[in-house]
Write a protein that holds these residues in place. Sequence first.
Motif, PDB file in Angstrom:
ATOM      1  N   LEU A   1      27.078   3.625  28.611  1.00 47.61           N
ATOM      2  CA  LEU A   1      27.416   2.213  28.802  1.00 47.61           C
ATOM      3  C   LEU A   1      28.365   2.039  29.979  1.00 47.61           C
ATOM      4  CD1 LEU A   1      27.475  -0.755  28.005  1.00 47.61           C
ATOM      5  CD2 LEU A   1      29.223  -0.198  26.305  1.00 47.61           C
ATOM      6  N   ILE A   2      29.396   2.875  30.048  1.00 50.06           N
ATOM      7  CA  ILE A   2      30.387   2.755  31.125  1.00 50.06           C
ATOM      8  C   ILE A   2      29.741   2.966  32.485  1.00 50.06           C
ATOM      9  CG2 ILE A   2      32.429   3.849  32.129  1.00 50.06           C
ATOM     10  CD1 ILE A   2      33.386   4.323  29.232  1.00 50.06           C
ATOM     11  N   LEU A   3      28.858   3.964  32.596  1.00 49.74           N
ATOM     12  CA  LEU A   3      28.200   4.231  33.872  1.00 49.74           C
ATOM     13  C   LEU A   3      27.260   3.101  34.266  1.00 49.74           C
ATOM     14  CD1 LEU A   3      27.451   8.059  33.606  1.00 49.74           C
ATOM     15  CD2 LEU A   3      29.031   6.932  35.174  1.00 49.74           C
ATOM     16  N   LYS A   4      26.544   2.543  33.300  1.00 52.06           N
ATOM     17  CA  LYS A   4      25.648   1.426  33.617  1.00 52.06           C
ATOM     18  C   LYS A   4      26.439   0.209  34.064  1.00 52.06           C
ATOM     19  CE  LYS A   4      21.473   2.677  31.087  1.00 52.06           C
ATOM     20  NZ  LYS A   4      20.388   2.221  30.204  1.00 52.06           N
ATOM     21  N   VAL A   5      27.530  -0.076  33.380  1.00 48.09           N
ATOM     22  CA  VAL A   5      28.395  -1.185  33.775  1.00 48.09           C
ATOM     23  C   VAL A   5      28.935  -0.959  35.188  1.00 48.09           C
ATOM     24  CG1 VAL A   5      30.630  -2.275  33.335  1.00 48.09           C
ATOM     25  CG2 VAL A   5      29.042  -1.903  31.449  1.00 48.09           C
ATOM     26  N   LYS A   6      29.430   0.252  35.429  1.00 47.03           N
ATOM     27  CA  LYS A   6      29.988   0.588  36.739  1.00 47.03           C
ATOM     28  C   LYS A   6      28.947   0.449  37.847  1.00 47.03           C
ATOM     29  CE  LYS A   6      32.170   4.428  39.236  1.00 47.03           C
ATOM     30  NZ  LYS A   6      32.613   5.842  39.124  1.00 47.03           N
ATOM     31  N   ASN A   7      27.740   0.945  37.602  1.00 49.50           N
ATOM     32  CA  ASN A   7      26.686   0.887  38.615  1.00 49.50           C
ATOM     33  C   ASN A   7      26.264  -0.544  38.917  1.00 49.50           C
ATOM     34  OD1 ASN A   7      26.701   3.652  38.806  1.00 49.50           O
ATOM     35  ND2 ASN A   7      24.936   3.965  37.478  1.00 49.50           N
ATOM     36  N   PHE A   8      26.137  -1.370  37.877  1.00 51.61           N
ATOM     37  CA  PHE A   8      25.756  -2.766  38.091  1.00 51.61           C
ATOM     38  C   PHE A   8      26.828  -3.512  38.872  1.00 51.61           C
ATOM     39  CE2 PHE A   8      22.416  -2.540  34.731  1.00 51.61           C
ATOM     40  CZ  PHE A   8      21.406  -3.180  35.442  1.00 51.61           C
ATOM     41  N   LEU A   9      28.094  -3.260  38.538  1.00 54.69           N
ATOM     42  CA  LEU A   9      29.184  -3.948  39.233  1.00 54.69           C
ATOM     43  C   LEU A   9      29.283  -3.500  40.687  1.00 54.69           C
ATOM     44  CD1 LEU A   9      31.972  -3.999  36.481  1.00 54.69           C
ATOM     45  CD2 LEU A   9      30.520  -5.878  37.244  1.00 54.69           C
ATOM     46  N   GLN A  10      29.068  -2.214  40.941  1.00 53.20           N
ATOM     47  CA  GLN A  10      29.099  -1.721  42.320  1.00 53.20           C
ATOM     48  C   GLN A  10      27.969  -2.338  43.140  1.00 53.20           C
ATOM     49  OE1 GLN A  10      29.019   2.574  41.914  1.00 53.20           O
ATOM     50  NE2 GLN A  10      31.240   2.724  42.002  1.00 53.20           N
ATOM     51  N   TYR A  11      26.783  -2.403  42.541  1.00 58.50           N
ATOM     52  CA  TYR A  11      25.638  -3.002  43.222  1.00 58.50           C
ATOM     53  C   TYR A  11      25.892  -4.482  43.505  1.00 58.50           C
ATOM     54  CZ  TYR A  11      20.832  -4.462  44.163  1.00 58.50           C
ATOM     55  OH  TYR A  11      19.712  -4.995  44.744  1.00 58.50           O
ATOM     56  N   LYS A  12      26.450  -5.169  42.517  1.00 61.19           N
ATOM     57  CA  LYS A  12      26.754  -6.584  42.674  1.00 61.19           C
ATOM     58  C   LYS A  12      27.777  -6.793  43.780  1.00 61.19           C
ATOM     59  CE  LYS A  12      28.570 -10.521  40.051  1.00 61.19           C
ATOM     60  NZ  LYS A  12      29.110 -10.963  38.737  1.00 61.19           N
ATOM     61  N   ASN A  13      28.832  -5.978  43.794  1.00 64.24           N
ATOM     62  CA  ASN A  13      29.869  -6.099  44.818  1.00 64.24           C
ATOM     63  C   ASN A  13      29.337  -5.787  46.205  1.00 64.24           C
ATOM     64  OD1 ASN A  13      31.824  -6.837  42.968  1.00 64.24           O
ATOM     65  ND2 ASN A  13      32.511  -4.731  42.613  1.00 64.24           N
ATOM     66  N   THR A  14      28.401  -4.820  46.281  1.00 65.62           N
ATOM     67  CA  THR A  14      27.792  -4.484  47.578  1.00 65.62           C
ATOM     68  C   THR A  14      27.024  -5.675  48.134  1.00 65.62           C
ATOM     69  OG1 THR A  14      27.590  -2.142  46.990  1.00 65.62           O
ATOM     70  CG2 THR A  14      26.180  -2.952  48.769  1.00 65.62           C
ATOM     71  N   LEU A  15      26.280  -6.347  47.291  1.00 64.84           N
ATOM     72  CA  LEU A  15      25.525  -7.516  47.724  1.00 64.84           C
ATOM     73  C   LEU A  15      26.452  -8.639  48.179  1.00 64.84           C
ATOM     74  CD1 LEU A  15      22.691  -7.749  45.034  1.00 64.84           C
ATOM     75  CD2 LEU A  15      22.532  -6.876  47.372  1.00 64.84           C
ATOM     76  N   ILE A  16      27.551  -8.816  47.435  1.00 66.68           N
ATOM     77  CA  ILE A  16      28.501  -9.865  47.796  1.00 66.68           C
ATOM     78  C   ILE A  16      29.136  -9.569  49.150  1.00 66.68           C
ATOM     79  CG2 ILE A  16      30.733 -10.886  47.185  1.00 66.68           C
ATOM     80  CD1 ILE A  16      29.927 -10.570  44.241  1.00 66.68           C
ATOM     81  N   LYS A  17      29.521  -8.298  49.382  1.00 62.46           N
ATOM     82  CA  LYS A  17      30.146  -7.924  50.646  1.00 62.46           C
ATOM     83  C   LYS A  17      29.196  -8.112  51.827  1.00 62.46           C
ATOM     84  CE  LYS A  17      33.487  -4.627  48.757  1.00 62.46           C
ATOM     85  NZ  LYS A  17      33.881  -3.203  48.659  1.00 62.46           N
ATOM     86  N   ARG A  18      27.915  -7.852  51.597  1.00 61.40           N
ATOM     87  CA  ARG A  18      26.937  -8.018  52.662  1.00 61.40           C
ATOM     88  C   ARG A  18      26.783  -9.469  53.072  1.00 61.40           C
ATOM     89  NH1 ARG A  18      22.020  -4.044  50.588  1.00 61.40           N
ATOM     90  NH2 ARG A  18      23.047  -2.059  51.078  1.00 61.40           N
ATOM     91  N   ASN A  19      27.029 -10.351  52.120  1.00 63.65           N
ATOM     92  CA  ASN A  19      26.834 -11.773  52.379  1.00 63.65           C
ATOM     93  C   ASN A  19      28.136 -12.538  52.592  1.00 63.65           C
ATOM     94  OD1 ASN A  19      23.812 -12.125  51.948  1.00 63.65           O
ATOM     95  ND2 ASN A  19      24.387 -11.145  50.038  1.00 63.65           N
ATOM     96  N   THR A  20      29.249 -11.819  52.568  1.00 59.73           N
ATOM     97  CA  THR A  20      30.549 -12.455  52.746  1.00 59.73           C
ATOM     98  C   THR A  20      31.330 -11.704  53.810  1.00 59.73           C
ATOM     99  OG1 THR A  20      30.567 -13.042  50.401  1.00 59.73           O
ATOM    100  CG2 THR A  20      32.659 -13.211  51.590  1.00 59.73           C
ATOM    101  N   GLN A  21      31.846 -12.425  54.777  1.00 56.76           N
ATOM    102  CA  GLN A  21      32.623 -11.808  55.841  1.00 56.76           C
ATOM    103  C   GLN A  21      34.047 -11.597  55.356  1.00 56.76           C
ATOM    104  OE1 GLN A  21      32.791 -14.059  59.459  1.00 56.76           O
ATOM    105  NE2 GLN A  21      32.688 -12.220  60.697  1.00 56.76           N
ATOM    106  N   ASP A  22      34.531 -10.399  55.433  1.00 56.64           N
ATOM    107  CA  ASP A  22      35.875 -10.075  54.968  1.00 56.64           C
ATOM    108  C   ASP A  22      36.898 -10.521  56.009  1.00 56.64           C
ATOM    109  OD1 ASP A  22      38.125  -9.076  53.829  1.00 56.64           O
ATOM    110  OD2 ASP A  22      37.564  -6.962  53.968  1.00 56.64           O
ATOM    111  N   PRO A  23      37.780 -11.482  55.676  1.00 56.24           N
ATOM    112  CA  PRO A  23      38.745 -11.978  56.647  1.00 56.24           C
ATOM    113  C   PRO A  23      39.998 -11.114  56.754  1.00 56.24           C
ATOM    114  CG  PRO A  23      38.988 -13.167  54.600  1.00 56.24           C
ATOM    115  CD  PRO A  23      37.848 -12.184  54.403  1.00 56.24           C
ATOM    116  N   PHE A  24      40.065 -10.066  55.955  1.00 60.79           N
ATOM    117  CA  PHE A  24      41.275  -9.252  55.944  1.00 60.79           C
ATOM    118  C   PHE A  24      41.042  -7.900  56.618  1.00 60.79           C
ATOM    119  CE2 PHE A  24      41.480 -12.033  52.258  1.00 60.79           C
ATOM    120  CZ  PHE A  24      42.726 -12.632  52.436  1.00 60.79           C
TER     121      PHE A  24
END
Length: 254
Positions: A115-138
Amino acid sequence: MKTKTPIILLIEDDISLGQTVTELLQFNGYEVKWCQNGLEGYHYLEKKMPDIIVCDLMMPIMTGEELFLKIRKHKKYDEIPFLIITANMTFEMKLKQLENGVNDFINKPFKIQELILKVKNFLQYKNTLIKRNTQDPFSKVTIKLKNKNFFERLNDIILSNIKSNLTIEKIATELFISKSALDKKIRRDKQMNTTTYVREFRIEYAIRMIEAGETNVQQLADACGFNSLSYFSISFKEYTNISPKSYIKKRNSN
């Protein structure tokens, strides 16, 4: 900038399982909102958006399937990964859930590591998609470690290296302090040295794995970073006054 703690919405009507999974997810650094049926979970979603939903399939009042179909009618929930927990699911039922759009399954009984690994993998994938579509201002900055979150950072480092031979040098390096300063602070605040603190953290992790259903002592030792089964057993007994096998037997008899 402080990193946001991922929020997991856990929906599970089994009180014992819900409590255990909640504690283990929190132990792994997640914020958990535990609801005991789909309707309660839906009311929570109306107020706050979690990062991922882990939901039992068969529940009173509103099932996991009913909840999933209800929230997928609203576009704002589309980006939340949805994991179904189930027991004895037929192949036809799995196909139905996949056709509905469920992201993945956790079959009961399950290992908490899965469960922990599946949660971790989904969150990492989700964050990767968000970063690709969001410009980091920092720009990349170094944040000075504050006293109030020292042990939170220390626990994160141990947890992320739970299966490896974590050295004091590595811990000190990641905390940006010297080995002597690290040991001095742990001795002052916890009345033990760094080695003991790390060992007891690993034992606490093993205890939570047992509470989640793990019964194989060798797997416990491996998962918690002990190179020797005998050393794990000795350390466990020193900490709990009972051997791992006896602890498991006692837990299963309750």
